[in-house]
Design an enzyme around this catalytic site. Structure first.
Site, PDB file in Angstrom:
ATOM      1  N   TYR A  41       0.795  -1.209  -0.059  1.00 54.27           N
ATOM      2  CA  TYR A  41      -0.001  -0.049  -0.103  1.00 54.27           C
ATOM      3  C   TYR A  41       0.928   1.269   0.219  1.00 54.27           C
ATOM      4  O   TYR A  41       1.947   1.353  -0.553  1.00 54.27           O
ATOM      5  CB  TYR A  41      -1.046  -0.119   1.334  1.00 54.27           C
ATOM      6  CG  TYR A  41      -1.996   0.995   1.085  1.00 54.27           C
ATOM      7  CD1 TYR A  41      -2.950   0.986  -0.067  1.00 54.27           C
ATOM      8  CD2 TYR A  41      -2.443   1.541   2.168  1.00 54.27           C
ATOM      9  CE1 TYR A  41      -4.103   1.884   0.027  1.00 54.27           C
ATOM     10  CE2 TYR A  41      -3.374   2.734   2.179  1.00 54.27           C
ATOM     11  CZ  TYR A  41      -4.054   2.691   1.019  1.00 54.27           C
ATOM     12  OH  TYR A  41      -5.254   3.611   0.813  1.00 54.27           O
ATOM     13  N   LYS A  96     -20.533 -19.280 -11.766  1.00 55.82           N
ATOM     14  CA  LYS A  96     -19.897 -19.316 -12.785  1.00 55.82           C
ATOM     15  C   LYS A  96     -18.412 -18.794 -12.833  1.00 55.82           C
ATOM     16  O   LYS A  96     -17.619 -19.076 -13.465  1.00 55.82           O
ATOM     17  CB  LYS A  96     -20.565 -18.331 -13.632  1.00 55.82           C
ATOM     18  CG  LYS A  96     -20.004 -18.075 -15.213  1.00 55.82           C
ATOM     19  CD  LYS A  96     -19.721 -19.069 -16.020  1.00 55.82           C
ATOM     20  CE  LYS A  96     -20.883 -19.836 -16.426  1.00 55.82           C
ATOM     21  NZ  LYS A  96     -21.710 -18.982 -17.476  1.00 55.82           N
ATOM     22  N   GLY A 198     -35.272 -17.039 -27.642  1.00 59.14           N
ATOM     23  CA  GLY A 198     -34.593 -16.361 -26.654  1.00 59.14           C
ATOM     24  C   GLY A 198     -33.057 -16.150 -27.180  1.00 59.14           C
ATOM     25  O   GLY A 198     -32.510 -16.533 -28.215  1.00 59.14           O
ATOM     26  N   ALA A 200     -30.220 -17.843 -26.058  1.00 61.23           N
ATOM     27  CA  ALA A 200     -29.631 -19.408 -26.621  1.00 61.23           C
ATOM     28  C   ALA A 200     -30.116 -19.771 -27.674  1.00 61.23           C
ATOM     29  O   ALA A 200     -29.515 -20.286 -28.471  1.00 61.23           O
ATOM     30  CB  ALA A 200     -29.932 -20.136 -25.428  1.00 61.23           C
TER      31      ALA A 200
END
Length: 296
Positions: A41, A96, A198, A200
């Site tokens: 830092y 994910k 849609g 996909a």
């Protein structure tokens, strides 16, 4: 109240996996001394920041941005759950991020947005983009997802991908090529029915057309898309112009009769009789509506 809440989920192992979230931030270097603190830092960090300010490209070397992906969603089209909102979608985005790390070696940060307006989403993602090396758009409903992805791709100098479109399409094409090989068919001879228009469904249809699939019919909740429909969005109009060469105007169940491939990319279910009416050696890609027996 807390104990009662915990007991409600005690017998479901999925909740145990998600308890407290599935991610944490771990430094790449430890802080073991005053010298470490001063370099990690202030004041040491100021030298690095000043160098980047003078030469912005140095950020790729001296920050985490190039190896971190933002997984961004507004929670409007989650898995098979639909519009469940940002908070409820967060476990999916965390999951994910875990896949990015375990299978791709990339760190990822889940970001859920409390807005659904296209302009606001584009501006928000563009504003946070300097912190990341790529943007993975996830579970954003159509047709907004198409515009959001296109505008961000044009605006940003890092990769932008809408996973529900391109990730799904790539996997479906790879699986279909393998399945066709197993049943001894050429991909160009297959007649395919896609359930769902849609994100996909559109992306899968486009990649299958480019791969040379013989014939494709796409169905939404009102039936197979055809030129006689009066409720077509620009995206669905494109599908009409590039699919359903026979002009079939019936239901998805009707389209499945004699079809070689069914690709289920929408909610709902398909009668067993409709699958039985497909061609011998048919190929079915479908999301299970019931929890598999091996998941307790």
């Amino acid at each position: 109240m807390g104990e009662q809440t915990a007991d409600r989920f005690a017998d479901d192992p999925a909740f145990a996996v998600h308890e407290g979230g599935k991610l944490s931030v771990t430094p790449t270097r430890s802080i073991d001394s005053i010298a470490d603190l001063a370099l990690t830092y202030t004041p040491g960090v100021a030298r690095v920041s000043s160098a980047i300010a003078a030469e912005p490209d140095l950020a790729r070397r001296f920050t985490w941005a190039p190896r971190v992906v933002a997984v961004v969603s507004d929670g409007t089209a989650v898995l098979g759950l639909g519009n469940i909102g940002p908070s409820a979608s967060l476990p999916v985005m965390e999951g994910k991020a875990c896949l990015f790390k375990d299978f791709g070696g990339l760190d990822a940060v889940p970001i859920v947005l409390g807005v659904t307006d296209v302009d606001t989403i584009v501006e928000t993602v563009a504003a946070i983009a300097p912190s990341f090396g790529g943007i993975n758009l996830e579970d954003i409903s159509a047709p907004r997802c198409f515009e959001i992805e296109a505008r961000l791709r044009e605006r940003l100098d890092i990769p932008v991908m809408h996973d529900d479109q391109h990730g799904t399409a790539i996997v479906v094409l790879a699986a279909l090529r393998n399945a066709a090989r197993v049943v001894g068919r050429e991909i160009g001879d297959l007649r395919v029915v896609v359930s769902g228009a849609g994100a996909a469904g559109v992306a899968c249809t486009k990649i299958l057309l480019e791969a040379g699939v013989g014939e494709i019919a796409v169905a939404d909740s009102q039936g197979v898309l055809h030129a006689g429909r009066g409720d077509l969005t620009p995206t669905k109009q494109w599908l009409v112009e590039h699919t359903n060469a026979s002009g079939y105007a019936g239901t998805m169940v009707g389209a499945l009769e004699g079809a070689d491939v069914y690709i289920g990319l929408s909610g709902g279910s398909v009668p067993e009789a409709a699958i039985a009416a497909m061609a011998p050696g048919c190929i079915v890609f479908s999301w299970p509506t019931r929890r598999p027996r091996w998941i307790r």
